[in-house]
Design an enzyme around this catalytic site. Structure first.
Site, PDB file in Angstrom:
ATOM      1  N   HIS A   1      -6.062  -7.548  -0.166  1.00  0.00           N
ATOM      2  CA  HIS A   1      -6.252  -6.128  -0.462  1.00  0.00           C
ATOM      3  C   HIS A   1      -5.570  -5.757  -1.772  1.00  0.00           C
ATOM      4  CE1 HIS A   1      -6.385  -6.535   4.011  1.00  0.00           C
ATOM      5  NE2 HIS A   1      -7.500  -5.840   3.815  1.00  0.00           N
TER       6      HIS A   1
ATOM      7  N   ASP B   1      -2.467 -10.935  -2.123  1.00  0.00           N
ATOM      8  CA  ASP B   1      -2.974 -10.379  -0.867  1.00  0.00           C
ATOM      9  C   ASP B   1      -4.448 -10.007  -1.069  1.00  0.00           C
ATOM     10  OD1 ASP B   1      -1.743  -8.844   1.833  1.00  0.00           O
ATOM     11  OD2 ASP B   1      -3.535  -7.872   1.003  1.00  0.00           O
TER      12      ASP B   1
ATOM     13  N   HIS C   1       0.819  -1.227   0.000  1.00  0.00           N
ATOM     14  CA  HIS C   1       0.000   0.000   0.000  1.00  0.00           C
ATOM     15  C   HIS C   1       0.854   1.279   0.000  1.00  0.00           C
ATOM     16  CE1 HIS C   1      -3.564  -2.353   0.550  1.00  0.00           C
ATOM     17  NE2 HIS C   1      -3.202  -2.811   1.742  1.00  0.00           N
TER      18      HIS C   1
ATOM     19  N   ASP D   1      -3.999 -12.954   3.901  1.00  0.00           N
ATOM     20  CA  ASP D   1      -5.267 -12.474   4.459  1.00  0.00           C
ATOM     21  C   ASP D   1      -6.468 -12.827   3.577  1.00  0.00           C
ATOM     22  OD1 ASP D   1      -4.217 -10.734   2.603  1.00  0.00           O
ATOM     23  OD2 ASP D   1      -4.215  -8.979   3.923  1.00  0.00           O
TER      24      ASP D   1
HETATM   25 ZN   LIG Z   1      -3.733  -7.335   2.897  1.00  0.00          ZN
END
Ligand SMILES: [Zn+2]
Length: 344
Positions: A164, A162, A125, A249
């Site tokens: 996200h 991931d 991120h 995750d």
């Molecule tokens: Zn993540």
């Protein structure tokens, strides 16, 4: 049997983002305990080095790097409510970025066939001039830029499973045709980016591929997405090195998201990537820990990935199962890229 380098260190426990924060030191501790217990032939533990300021600057603005450096020794500093530091966070972040470089070096120099960098804080991120989503420096993006600018490689594929979307990685290479960025992620979900029509811009058009998926998708849908889209796109691109943003995750036990991937799903994704890498770039690949917030899911899934990295690349790929629910997304992703994706 392939030789896998495991790059990790207990110094990764020194970053404390705050009480009850999910991105906690125990994550890497659980991975180290698991890895210590494997005792498998062909596994090579390597200590990470710190990234240099020049290496960070391959992806980050100098003012931003300085702002992270100024947190060194401070009791705490909050870049945003999710992304906080402790006195040793800056050094730990240098070691996270450097750990991926250590892993890439081990593979480039044939010390190992492939590698897994078990690092924290995570990176995908992190934007050029902004920390967010538990991330300070974009570990994987820095390694991709380093492979090109310092080691002369021409094409790098980054596969980000991931849960996200890796908005930072996408942003850094959005205008580049030298880095293929492919992400599977829960959508809509944090950080909000990663829709199908985000495909890159200018010379980078077609070199960003997003597979946004609704909650509750699991192994069958993920593996189908790999078989139908992700692996074929990588084969067209012909990377010279493959980096994997390996977040755990999307595991069914994870408390921050709602996907249903199991250990065998992570094994299946790893096997597919490893075969593609064997075909395109003599197997050169480095997996890098991103998210994953259930300690048991982390250790079990991490083990599945490490075990698979050690198996020969010609292991058969078992079918994805049905996974039909992902096909409309795959079709739309193909169509979004179709007008501009013309590699021979
Ligand atoms: Zn993540």
């Amino acid at each position: 049997m392939l030789r896998t380098a495991l790059v990790t260190d207990r110094r990764y426990l020194n970053h404390h983002p705050g009480r009850a924060h999910p991105e906690r030191p125990e994550r890497v501790e659980a991975m180290i305990e698991m890895a210590d217990g494997l005792g498998r032939e062909g596994l090579k533990f390597i200590a990470p080095r710190e990234a240099t300021l020049e290496e960070l600057a391959l992806c980050h603005d100098g003012d931003y790097i300085a702002s992270v450096a100024r947190t060194a020794g401070l009791d705490h500093y909050a870049f945003d409510p999710d992304t906080r530091t402790s006195p040793e966070s800056y050094r730990t972040a240098l070691l996270a970025a450097g750990g991926v470089l250590t892993a890439a070096e081990a593979v480039l120099e044939a010390v190992a066939d492939n590698a897994f960098a078990i690092v924290r804080p995570p990176g995908h991120h992190a934007l050029p001039a902004r920390a967010m989503g538990f991330c300070l420096f974009n570990n994987v993006a820095i390694a991709a830029a380093w492979l090109m600018q310092k080691r002369g490689l021409k094409r790098i594929a980054i596969i980000d499973w991931d849960v996200h979307h890796g908005n930072g990685t996408q942003d850094i290479f959005y205008y580049s045709s030298d880095v293929l960025y492919v992400s599977t992620h829960q959508f809509p979900h944090y950080p909000g980016t990663g829709s199908i029509d985000e495909i890159g811009e200018g010379p980078g058009e077609g070199f960003t591929v997003n597979v946004p998926m609704p909650s509750m998708f699991g192994d069958a849908e993920y593996l189908r997405a790999f078989d139908e889209l992700i692996i074929p796109v990588c084969q067209e691109f012909k990377p010279e090195f493959v980096l994997v943003s390996a977040g755990f995750d999307c595991h069914f036990r994870d408390p921050l998201a709602s996907m249903r991937v199991t250990e065998s799903g992570f094994l299946g994704m790893t096997r597919r990537i490893k075969r593609m890498a064997a075909e395109c770039c003599e197997g050169r690949m480095v997996a890098v820990l991103e998210g994953g917030y259930d300690l048991k899911a982390l250790a079990d899934s991490g083990q599945a990935v490490i075990d698979e990295l050690g198996r020969d690349a010609d292991e058969p790929v078992s079918p994805a199962g049905d996974g039909d629910r992902v096909m409309p997304i795959i079709e739309r992703a193909r169509n979004a890229r179709a007008p501009i994706w013309k590699m021979d």
